[in-house]
Write an enzyme that holds these catalytic residues in place. Sequence first.
Site, PDB file in Angstrom:
ATOM      1  N   LYS A  76       0.851  -1.266   0.098  1.00 52.03           N
ATOM      2  CA  LYS A  76      -0.005  -0.030   0.101  1.00 52.03           C
ATOM      3  C   LYS A  76       0.890   1.035   0.073  1.00 52.03           C
ATOM      4  O   LYS A  76       2.146   1.176   0.285  1.00 52.03           O
ATOM      5  CB  LYS A  76      -0.602  -0.097   1.352  1.00 52.03           C
ATOM      6  CG  LYS A  76      -1.869  -1.610   1.275  1.00 52.03           C
ATOM      7  CD  LYS A  76      -2.668  -1.508  -0.325  1.00 52.03           C
ATOM      8  CE  LYS A  76      -3.360  -0.464  -0.059  1.00 52.03           C
ATOM      9  NZ  LYS A  76      -4.742  -0.148  -1.010  1.00 52.03           N
ATOM     10  N   HIS A  94      -0.894   4.651  -6.845  1.00 50.27           N
ATOM     11  CA  HIS A  94      -2.453   5.048  -6.703  1.00 50.27           C
ATOM     12  C   HIS A  94      -2.470   6.096  -7.385  1.00 50.27           C
ATOM     13  O   HIS A  94      -3.012   7.267  -6.692  1.00 50.27           O
ATOM     14  CB  HIS A  94      -3.307   4.272  -5.732  1.00 50.27           C
ATOM     15  CG  HIS A  94      -4.057   3.190  -5.701  1.00 50.27           C
ATOM     16  ND1 HIS A  94      -4.099   2.382  -6.280  1.00 50.27           N
ATOM     17  CD2 HIS A  94      -3.514   1.758  -4.211  1.00 50.27           C
ATOM     18  CE1 HIS A  94      -4.164   0.849  -5.582  1.00 50.27           C
ATOM     19  NE2 HIS A  94      -3.559   1.418  -4.577  1.00 50.27           N
TER      20      HIS A  94
END
Length: 369
Positions: A76, A94
């Site tokens: 992450k 992301h």
Amino acid sequence: MATVIHLRAESKPLERRSPLSPDSVKALLQAGYTVHVERSQARIYKDAEFEAVGATMVPEGSWPSAPKEHIIAGLKELPDDNSTLPHTHIQFGHCFKGQDGWAEYLSRFVNGGGKLYDIEFLTHENGRRVAAFGYWAGYAGAAIALMAWSHQILHPGTPQAALPLYDSADALVADVKLSISKALEANSNEQPRIIVIGALGRCGTGSIDLCQAVGITSITKWDMAETARGGPFSEITDADIFINCVYLGANSIPPFVTFDSLSKPGRRLRVICDVSLDPNNPDNPVPVYSEYSTFKNPSIPITVQGDGPELKVVSIDHLPSLVAREASNEFSSLLLPSLLTLDKRESEGVWVRAEKVYNNKAKELKSVK
């Protein structure tokens, strides 16, 4: 000198997955790599499992002080502390598809002289990703959606309880079966109708497999052919559960649902599970929510008009952590062949392609400053 891979501990709450398993660490060591593993009480694999295969164990959170030539592996995004990043990182960033905050996050690598190999953009020559959690994301998402539906049937108007984190997929299936059995008794033994969009991909396959594993038979399976006419689709509001498994590519698609379509009379839909989960993407085909749910608060309300039942969305951004061991085992085995070529990353295709994406996105920063 051996290439050093530094596996960092994840900082996101309840994130238990790992891009490296003990087996993949063993393979890397046998291939001549050096692997440093940060200690972690949260990771699904115990520290002792890595120690047993010969990994060098280092303190949790030590990666920022590692030598700059060490490659930092994680899953992450890093905490938003605005620090510059001088290392090469392998992670899900992301920040390559225009998501909120993309420029700020990417600039940390650019300003620090580091590099981001975004796992989502590690691809084969044909463009297919080398590793993804899609199957287990779909599997876990379908499980939570069914438990959310069951909760609405049994306890309407009340928040869904926090989810446990399961030691195995079998334990999850058993829990979902129990939840459904209680709800069916209160629902005249009528099973929920489920529609899965993106049914032919990894994610959709995982969703369908979970539904079938717990005995659900009413599953509508859609993919590109069925959505080609463009949404919104009444078939979604006629279902009880909608599971979105569509990967967002470069081309925008009309929304599958809108606030207007969800407010029309006769809506049956109770639960939306957005496994694809890109709410901040301008092309999100499920543009009816902006908030993430969590394992502690798995489903959150969507306010719509009309005469339909309460409507909730499951929007958890690390769904595979629900079945972290199976998900990490598969993912790490898929990623391993690419990791074994890291020492040739200046010329090896998968890394060259990923670096090209990073460099192109870094250039875009100049236009937004």
